[in-house]
Enzyme design. Sequence first.
Site, PDB file in Angstrom:
ATOM      1  N   GLY A  71      29.151 -22.345 122.159  1.00  0.00           N
ATOM      2  CA  GLY A  71      29.990 -21.750 120.685  1.00  0.00           C
ATOM      3  C   GLY A  71      29.436 -22.938 120.056  1.00  0.00           C
ATOM      4  N   ASN A  72      29.972 -22.610 118.998  1.00  0.00           N
ATOM      5  CA  ASN A  72      29.265 -23.601 117.474  1.00  0.00           C
ATOM      6  C   ASN A  72      30.679 -23.216 116.321  1.00  0.00           C
ATOM      7  OD1 ASN A  72      28.457 -20.810 115.611  1.00  0.00           O
ATOM      8  ND2 ASN A  72      27.614 -20.455 117.018  1.00  0.00           N
ATOM      9  N   ARG A  73      30.525 -23.890 115.509  1.00  0.00           N
ATOM     10  CA  ARG A  73      31.928 -23.759 114.371  1.00  0.00           C
ATOM     11  C   ARG A  73      31.709 -22.585 113.816  1.00  0.00           C
ATOM     12  NH1 ARG A  73      30.620 -29.032 111.221  1.00  0.00           N
ATOM     13  NH2 ARG A  73      32.453 -28.291 110.056  1.00  0.00           N
ATOM     14  N   ALA A  87      26.150 -16.248 113.085  1.00  0.00           N
ATOM     15  CA  ALA A  87      25.842 -17.733 114.432  1.00  0.00           C
ATOM     16  C   ALA A  87      25.044 -17.406 115.943  1.00  0.00           C
ATOM     17  CB  ALA A  87      26.430 -19.048 114.150  1.00  0.00           C
TER      18      ALA A  87
END
Length: 394
Positions: free
Chosen positions: A201-203, A268
């Site tokens: 995943g990402n932030r 994102a």
Amino acid sequence: MLGVCGGIAAYKSVQLARDLTLLGATVDVVLTGAARNFVAPLSFEGVTGRGALTDLFSVEGAALHVTLGREADCVCIAPATADFIARAASGRASDLLTTAVVASGAPVVVAPAMNDGMFAHPRTRANLARLDASPRYHRVGPATGLLAAGEGSGPGRMAEPDGIVDAVGRVLGAGGALSGARVVVTGGPTREPLDPVRYLGNRSSGKMGVALARAAWLRGAEVTLVTGPTAVPVPDGVDVVRVETAREMRDAVLAVAADADAAIFAAAVADYRPGAVQPGKIKRSEAGNSLTVELTANPDIAAEAVARMKAGSVSVGFALETDDLVARAKGKLAAKDFDLIVGNRAGQDGAAFEADTNRVTILGRDLEPRELPLMSKFAVAWEIMDLVEERVGG
Ligand code: CTP
């Protein structure tokens, strides 16, 4: 004009009056006789800086109800009790509040609040149905949750002040070029599963996507927000499609892209996903000290969606960059055929991932790079919607 009726939720109406005042509204508060048992006029005067009104026949003059009604751009009734709803549904004018409502042509936002049994009563339902059928009335809530002490929980709880402020904003914001337009927003991160318990995943927090959806909705648009996992609350009127993976996001976006008047791609999206999802948990005892995961490219959601959008629609991309912001954003604008692109720099303080604020540069086919100062994500969203509104419909 904020009308306050006699219900325990009236204590929240002071906050509501304060929030509306801080947003720049001139708020005239009118309390029913019963409301004064719950909260004093002085509390409202303290937050609005204006006299709170209660009497139909008072020193302010016999035509106070007419003046109040005429001057109001929007009437908001919170809490709206079963009694108020009954009186409004039958057009009664029996106190200052109901006479002012009848004397006014302004739209009315109604926030019902009552015990769940009263809310379920067939007469209340019929009265509410009557208000719901009227183009003048806009209902917010009631929510389901904890009721007054000792009454347990159920439907009948007043919407929270934030939601009521949004409903008032939506009523006041309708009428612009985005009113009735279909707007699609992507937001949040995607999660690409590796095995049943892990993902890549990402932030991204999803804050920018929600801010954009809210800004478009406040301008009267019909908004679909397709978002990856986010804890940020979304206004009730926004249609939310919650997804996890890029492929799920793609399917949800493509289902609505062709009808959209505008699409804003703030998600994102993970560019790659694990090529094979392991059916069982990957175990260190079996994998040892090194593990290689092969990644496969995800679909480019924005590029596919833009290709399907109709003539006259507006598309807005985001570009998150560590270097050469303007040049790279220009490259993505052309490559994905966006009308506008919003560039932000990764790793700067108070901007991009997780923050409540953002510092962006917006550019477009017909727009030279415009660098905005650090501002809240909602303010950034509002600026973007100004540009979208100018362009929608060609
Ligand atoms: N985007 C998308 N689907 C993807 C990747 C990106 O819809 N699979 C969208 C983003 O929401 C954003 C824009 O495309 O609006 C640009 O995203 P970004 O990640 O900055 O660019 P990439 O195309 O992934 O390019 P690069 O990785 O080379 O920076």
